[in-house]
Design an enzyme around this catalytic site. Sequence first.
Site, mmCIF file in Angstrom:
data_model
loop_
_atom_site.group_PDB
_atom_site.id
_atom_site.type_symbol
_atom_site.label_atom_id
_atom_site.label_comp_id
_atom_site.label_asym_id
_atom_site.label_seq_id
_atom_site.Cartn_x
_atom_site.Cartn_y
_atom_site.Cartn_z
ATOM 1 N N GLY A 264 -0.191 -0.578 -14.683
ATOM 2 C CA GLY A 264 -1.000 -1.306 -13.652
ATOM 3 C C GLY A 264 -2.128 -0.179 -13.677
ATOM 4 N N GLY B 96 -2.861 2.501 -12.384
ATOM 5 C CA GLY B 96 -2.629 3.890 -12.958
ATOM 6 C C GLY B 96 -2.241 3.936 -14.451
ATOM 7 C CB CYS C 45 -1.077 0.258 1.052
ATOM 8 S SG CYS C 45 -2.608 -0.446 0.163
ATOM 9 N N GLY D 121 -7.333 4.539 -5.777
ATOM 10 C CA GLY D 121 -7.826 4.829 -6.997
ATOM 11 C C GLY D 121 -8.396 6.149 -7.388
ATOM 12 C CB CYS E 27 -11.096 3.457 0.684
ATOM 13 S SG CYS E 27 -10.541 1.555 0.874
#
Length: 426
Positions: free
Chosen positions: A12, A14, A162, A323, A356
């Site tokens: 994914g 990462g 999240c 991220g 973010c």
Amino acid sequence: MSMPRIVILGAGLGGAIAAFEIKAAVGDKAEVSVVSQGDTFSFVPSNPWVAVHWRKRAAIEVKLPPVLKKRGVAFTGVGAKRVSPAENQLQLNDGTTVDYDYLVIATGPDLAFDEIAGLGPGAGFTQSICHIDHAEAAAAAFDKFVENPGPIVVGAVQGASCFGPAYEFAMILDTELKRRKIRDRVPMTFVTSEPYVGHLGLDGVGDTKGLLESEMRNRHIKWVTNAKVSRVEPGMMHVEEISDDGSVKTTHELPFAYSMMLPAFRGVDAVRGVEGLTNPRGFILVDKHQRNPTFPNVFALGVCVAIAPTGKTPVPVGVPKTGFMIESMVSAIAENLGALMDGKAAASEATWNAFCLADFGDGGVAFVAQPQIPPRNVNWSASGKWVHLAKVGFEKYFLGKIKRGESEPFYEKLALEVMGLRKIKG
Ligand code: FAD
């Protein structure tokens, strides 16, 4: 002597960049291979856009085998059934096994919809944007909803970590409904386990509390914080609002014609319950070098890593793994494996900062937190139309890198550009 085998589990956000970066770091000193589930890389941050038809699936997916082949990385999309770190082996879903010398776990989250009755797509009554399949199903449900609009409930349940995408999706829905000129027929409520709007699992960043509350007021979105969803029935969400002392302050019965709730995360089946490898939720335990203390030839990065919450809250909330932080874990692991191949110690540490861009379609909020847990050296937030443009640009940039199989870190570059600072590294 045969070359050491490095296996990356999961490709994914990462795992894919880890494959490129680790291969670049170890060169011909090790065999690098990837075991993922399916052949496709999917850019998860674009899922909220897919759920309102602002993006098509094909635009945010990349076929991995040719790109990895070009970089000299072997690939299978069969998926692992179980990780056996004591045997240095993976059991795959097709009954075969893969032996490794070093394992990098990047399996992301398992979505714990089953912890709340009626939650989630499939068996439940709420939508999800956590996976591209869910986002497509959410888009189909949205099409039905707009034919006969009614109340919307959006948010994140107890134990979620999240929160950014929940805010994004609430505001994106608001923007889309305005464009369709039916916003006046849709009462909206944001339901969150956070103790206050803008906490984000990080005890706020800069003035995210003020910025996000203000956005919600401007957009006529009501909210319930300290919320624990007790159950969901068709068209009805049952919510308990919890006091500081843990008692139930009040209960809410929220009718909905459309709902998207982010679930709690836990580790995937393949790793959950492996003694010494994971915590009770199935997240991989790592030290400051991203190495598992029991099995030091196992590294982990991304959402699958165990990170302690920032502090106690009336309803449990987790820390987001975004991220920028994931990229810093990737770089640390690549450097550490490079060092190990040269017979040196694994000394690199990830920076674990948070960055973010929360896009609202017609604007957005950006923040940078360094370190994640306050008090911080960098505690920055800002809002404006430029956030939407930055996020669109970043999506293009990131997918381009994946298509070309490039390994250089990008989040830090973007964070620096966004903040207009030259140096935020500690
Ligand atoms: P994932 O990207 O989920 O990848 C996990 C991979 O492991 C997948 O390919 C999966 O197929 C594979 N896998 C799982 N189990 C197995 C198995 N048993 N065998 C083999 N392979 C397996 N962060 C930001 O910084 N900015 C954002 O805007 C942002 N938006 C987000 C929006 C949403 C809706 C969500 C859910 C998260 C968002 N995040 C964002 C947070 C984070 O960046 C993403 O969740 C990111 O995808 C996490 O990367 P990962 O590699 O840890 O996990």
